[in-house]
Each structure stands twice: as structure tokens, then as C-alpha cells.
Design a protein around this motif. Structure first.
Motif, mmCIF file in Angstrom:
data_model
loop_
_atom_site.group_PDB
_atom_site.id
_atom_site.type_symbol
_atom_site.label_atom_id
_atom_site.label_comp_id
_atom_site.label_asym_id
_atom_site.label_seq_id
_atom_site.Cartn_x
_atom_site.Cartn_y
_atom_site.Cartn_z
ATOM 1 N N LYS B 9 17.590 -1.381 6.033
ATOM 2 C CA LYS B 9 17.887 0.020 5.578
ATOM 3 C C LYS B 9 19.496 -0.055 5.374
ATOM 4 O O LYS B 9 20.103 0.663 4.408
ATOM 5 N N TYR B 10 20.147 -0.705 6.415
ATOM 6 C CA TYR B 10 21.488 -0.514 6.056
ATOM 7 C C TYR B 10 22.196 -2.202 6.158
ATOM 8 O O TYR B 10 21.708 -2.951 6.883
ATOM 9 N N LEU B 11 23.102 -2.308 5.335
ATOM 10 C CA LEU B 11 23.708 -3.809 5.192
ATOM 11 C C LEU B 11 25.135 -3.634 4.674
ATOM 12 O O LEU B 11 25.427 -2.938 4.063
ATOM 13 N N PHE B 12 25.728 -4.671 5.402
ATOM 14 C CA PHE B 12 27.299 -4.688 4.932
ATOM 15 C C PHE B 12 27.516 -5.851 4.522
ATOM 16 O O PHE B 12 26.974 -6.819 5.069
ATOM 17 N N ARG B 13 28.206 -6.229 3.378
ATOM 18 C CA ARG B 13 28.502 -7.309 2.533
ATOM 19 C C ARG B 13 29.984 -7.689 2.681
ATOM 20 O O ARG B 13 31.014 -6.662 2.563
ATOM 21 N N LYS B 14 30.153 -8.859 2.869
ATOM 22 C CA LYS B 14 32.011 -9.372 2.719
ATOM 23 C C LYS B 14 32.032 -9.702 1.417
ATOM 24 O O LYS B 14 31.276 -10.027 0.881
ATOM 25 N N GLU B 15 33.107 -9.470 1.079
ATOM 26 C CA GLU B 15 33.710 -9.827 -0.039
ATOM 27 C C GLU B 15 33.204 -11.172 -0.682
ATOM 28 O O GLU B 15 33.527 -12.165 0.456
ATOM 29 N N GLY B 16 32.616 -11.614 -1.737
ATOM 30 C CA GLY B 16 32.166 -12.915 -2.030
ATOM 31 C C GLY B 16 31.183 -13.347 -1.656
ATOM 32 O O GLY B 16 30.522 -14.464 -1.938
ATOM 33 N N GLN B 17 30.331 -12.548 -0.628
ATOM 34 C CA GLN B 17 28.853 -13.019 -0.607
ATOM 35 C C GLN B 17 27.983 -12.407 -1.299
ATOM 36 O O GLN B 17 28.030 -11.341 -1.939
ATOM 37 N N ASN B 18 26.843 -13.341 -1.193
ATOM 38 C CA ASN B 18 25.415 -12.848 -1.814
ATOM 39 C C ASN B 18 24.662 -12.251 -0.689
ATOM 40 O O ASN B 18 24.626 -12.591 0.417
ATOM 41 N N VAL B 19 24.019 -11.135 -0.950
ATOM 42 C CA VAL B 19 23.051 -10.533 -0.105
ATOM 43 C C VAL B 19 21.682 -10.302 -0.853
ATOM 44 O O VAL B 19 21.841 -9.940 -2.097
ATOM 45 N N THR B 20 20.723 -10.393 -0.070
ATOM 46 C CA THR B 20 19.300 -10.008 -0.641
ATOM 47 C C THR B 20 18.615 -8.821 -0.041
ATOM 48 O O THR B 20 18.688 -8.778 1.260
ATOM 49 N N LEU B 21 18.215 -8.005 -0.663
ATOM 50 C CA LEU B 21 17.310 -6.774 -0.406
ATOM 51 C C LEU B 21 16.076 -7.129 -0.659
ATOM 52 O O LEU B 21 15.605 -7.487 -1.544
ATOM 53 N N SER B 22 15.102 -6.819 0.488
ATOM 54 C CA SER B 22 13.878 -7.184 0.622
ATOM 55 C C SER B 22 12.895 -5.795 0.037
ATOM 56 O O SER B 22 13.257 -4.732 0.444
ATOM 57 N N CYS B 23 11.868 -6.127 -0.852
ATOM 58 C CA CYS B 23 10.891 -5.095 -1.302
ATOM 59 C C CYS B 23 9.603 -5.512 -1.074
ATOM 60 O O CYS B 23 9.198 -6.468 -2.004
ATOM 61 N N GLU B 24 8.586 -4.865 -0.365
ATOM 62 C CA GLU B 24 7.381 -5.467 -0.061
ATOM 63 C C GLU B 24 6.479 -4.257 -0.481
ATOM 64 O O GLU B 24 6.861 -3.231 0.146
ATOM 65 N N GLN B 25 5.377 -4.346 -1.175
ATOM 66 C CA GLN B 25 4.425 -3.393 -1.377
ATOM 67 C C GLN B 25 3.019 -3.859 -1.371
ATOM 68 O O GLN B 25 2.621 -4.974 -1.294
ATOM 69 N N ASN B 26 2.284 -2.990 -0.493
ATOM 70 C CA ASN B 26 0.747 -3.448 -0.154
ATOM 71 C C ASN B 26 -0.238 -2.338 -0.786
ATOM 72 O O ASN B 26 -1.326 -2.135 -0.392
ATOM 73 N N LEU B 27 0.304 -1.686 -2.059
ATOM 74 C CA LEU B 27 -0.468 -0.952 -2.706
ATOM 75 C C LEU B 27 -1.094 -1.487 -4.026
ATOM 76 O O LEU B 27 -1.869 -1.052 -4.748
ATOM 77 N N ASN B 28 -1.071 -2.849 -3.992
ATOM 78 C CA ASN B 28 -1.728 -3.607 -5.180
ATOM 79 C C ASN B 28 -1.028 -3.230 -6.438
ATOM 80 O O ASN B 28 -1.844 -3.196 -7.849
ATOM 81 N N HIS B 29 -0.108 -2.783 -6.420
ATOM 82 C CA HIS B 29 0.708 -2.253 -7.826
ATOM 83 C C HIS B 29 1.055 -3.553 -8.649
ATOM 84 O O HIS B 29 1.736 -4.590 -8.005
ATOM 85 N N ASP B 30 1.154 -3.420 -9.774
ATOM 86 C CA ASP B 30 1.444 -4.647 -10.696
ATOM 87 C C ASP B 30 2.978 -4.513 -11.096
ATOM 88 O O ASP B 30 3.624 -5.813 -10.920
ATOM 89 N N ALA B 31 3.362 -3.329 -11.098
ATOM 90 C CA ALA B 31 4.774 -2.967 -11.683
ATOM 91 C C ALA B 31 5.868 -2.713 -10.517
ATOM 92 O O ALA B 31 5.458 -1.740 -9.569
ATOM 93 N N MET B 32 6.933 -3.318 -10.503
ATOM 94 C CA MET B 32 7.925 -3.213 -9.375
ATOM 95 C C MET B 32 9.140 -2.903 -10.248
ATOM 96 O O MET B 32 9.606 -3.638 -11.283
ATOM 97 N N TYR B 33 10.348 -1.961 -9.591
ATOM 98 C CA TYR B 33 11.362 -1.689 -10.197
ATOM 99 C C TYR B 33 12.508 -1.761 -8.988
ATOM 100 O O TYR B 33 12.353 -1.489 -7.822
ATOM 101 N N TRP B 34 13.731 -1.896 -9.518
ATOM 102 C CA TRP B 34 14.852 -1.772 -8.606
ATOM 103 C C TRP B 34 15.893 -0.639 -9.300
ATOM 104 O O TRP B 34 16.207 -1.001 -10.354
ATOM 105 N N TYR B 35 16.459 0.270 -8.572
ATOM 106 C CA TYR B 35 17.159 1.469 -9.147
ATOM 107 C C TYR B 35 18.461 1.200 -7.989
ATOM 108 O O TYR B 35 18.325 1.170 -7.059
ATOM 109 N N ARG B 36 19.698 1.640 -8.775
ATOM 110 C CA ARG B 36 20.780 1.739 -7.867
ATOM 111 C C ARG B 36 21.306 3.309 -8.096
ATOM 112 O O ARG B 36 21.260 4.045 -9.053
ATOM 113 N N GLN B 37 21.486 3.878 -7.217
ATOM 114 C CA GLN B 37 22.090 5.359 -7.019
ATOM 115 C C GLN B 37 23.493 5.309 -6.216
ATOM 116 O O GLN B 37 23.554 4.823 -5.239
ATOM 117 N N ASP B 38 24.492 5.639 -6.968
ATOM 118 C CA ASP B 38 25.631 6.126 -6.467
ATOM 119 C C ASP B 38 25.863 7.553 -6.149
ATOM 120 O O ASP B 38 25.273 8.340 -6.555
#
Lengths: 113, 112
Positions: B9-38
Motif C-alpha cells: 500500500k505504501y512504498l518508498f523508492r531510493k533514487e536509481g532503484q527499480n520497484v515492483t507493484l503487485s496486482c492480483e485479481q480473483n475475479l477471472n477478468h481478462d483485462a487488467m490496467y495500471w493507472y497513475r494519479q498525481d
């Protein structure tokens, strides 16, 4: 691709007044138009949606109208209450084209009692 | 909504690092999306996937990468090439061809 414009960016009303938020879209192939309500720090929640074969849809105090010719759709909230205060987003997509939902920039609605 | 799980839910990244956000669904949905909100902004599309092993770039894909090896999973990697990654990230899913799109609870990423 699709582009969605939303106005106004902020809207302040008195409790009991009506609020109207308007959106325009660019892709004539779009056929699904949902509206979302988002409270601070939370995920958007679907409040109403409309498909292109319908001109108007109503759910209690909330209604959405669609004008396909003009490519615009609007959200109408009647008898506003303080708990209606939130950010509202419109969106558009063409599911058949396999495109993603594209959102407007949002309207911050403030209802004062 | 409860069928989509994002972590952390909360993640801190240092400069130069790669980080991975996980998303799992158990709804048997075909389509998945990532949005960014500032803050004070709308939702901008990063990547989306209609089927397993296939995905498309959204409007702001630069500096991000995704994979879709399983139907239920759509992780997002924020790479060091993304110069301004501080934002709220939302994962979503839906049945291909229409109907409601469901959102996860979101992940807050901050650069320190």
C-alpha cells in the motif's frame, strides 16, 4: 486515441442545490461512459454509467445524459448533500475496440451545509 | 472491488532503484490496467493487457514495464528511468467486452 475533457475542475454548491458536471470525448467509436466518485486517498467508485444506445439514465438523485452527436455527456446530482463532496471523474471507452478506459481530469465538488 | 489486491500500500523508492507493484485479481477478468494519479489530477493510463502474454502501452508508459504471465496477475515495475515516480498507482480489471471496471485500493509510491 480517445481524449476526454471535463468541466468544471471545481464546483461549490449549497446543500440541496443541483450540481452538473460536463464531459466531452473525441472518439466517435466510444460507446461506454461511466462516472466515478473518489474520496481522498481512496479508490474510485462507480456511481453510474451509460451506454451509447441510451440517452439518459437515472439512479435516485444521480442522472447521466448522453448526446452522441455532440459527443458530450453530463452528470446531474440533485438535492446535494455534504456527503456528496468528493472528486468526480468521467470516462469513455470503446470496449469492442479493446481500448482502455480514458478518464477526464476530475471535478472537485464541495457541498456546504 | 474486493477481488483486486494491490501491494504494498505504501512504498518508498531510493533514487536509481527499480520497484515492483503487485496486482492480483480473483475475479477471472481478462483485462487488467495500471493507472497513475498525481495529487489533484485525473487518472492517466500507463499500461493495459487484454489477454495473457499481451499488453499495450498507455499514454505515459515511459519509465514503466509490465508483464502478464498469468491471467490473475499484472505487476508494474517502476524503473529508474521514470524520473518523477511519486504518485498514487491504481490497478484495475474488467471482463473483456464491457461491464464495470473494478479498482484495487491503490499503492502510494514516494521517492526518498
Amino acid at each position: 486515441g480517445e481524449n476526454v475533457e471535463q468541466h468544471p475542475s471545481t464546483l461549490s454548491v449549497q446543500e440541496g442545490d443541483s450540481a452538473v458536471i460536463k464531459c466531452t470525448y473525441s472518439d466517435s467509436a466510444s460507446n461506454y461512459f461511466p462516472w466515478y466518485k473518489q474520496e481522498l486517498g481512496k479508490r474510485p467508485q462507480l456511481i453510474i454509467d451509460i451506454r451509447s444506445n441510451v440517452g439518459e439514465k437515472k439512479d435516485q438523485r444521480i442522472a447521466v445524459t448522453l448526446n452522441k452527436t455532440a459527443k458530450h455527456f453530463s452528470l446531474h446530482i440533485t438535492e446535494t448533500q455534504p456527503e456528496d463532496s468528493a472528486v468526480y471523474f468521467c470516462a469513455a471507452t470503446s470496449w469492442q475496440a479493446g481500448t482502455a478506459l480514458i478518464f477526464g481530469k476530475g471535478t472537485t465538488l464541495s457541498v456546504s451545509s | 472491488d474486493g477481488g483486486i489486491t494491490q501491494s504494498p500500500k505504501y512504498l518508498f523508492r531510493k533514487e536509481g532503484q527499480n520497484v515492483t507493484l503487485s496486482c492480483e485479481q480473483n475475479l477471472n477478468h481478462d483485462a487488467m490496467y495500471w493507472y497513475r494519479q498525481d495529487p489533484g489530477q485525473g487518472l492517466r493510463l500507463i499500461y493495459y493487457s487484454q489477454i495473457v502474454n499481451d499488453f499495450q502501452k498507455g499514454d505515459i508508459a515511459e519509465g514503466y514495464s509490465v508483464s502478464r504471465e498469468k491471467k490473475e496477475s499484472f505487476p508494474l515495475t517502476v524503473t529508474s528511468a521514470q524520473k518523477n515516480p511519486t504518485a498514487f498507482y491504481l490497478c484495475a480489471s474488467t471482463v473483456t467486452g464491457g461491464n464495470t471496471i473494478y479498482f484495487g485500493e491503490g499503492s502510494w509510491l514516494t521517492v526518498v
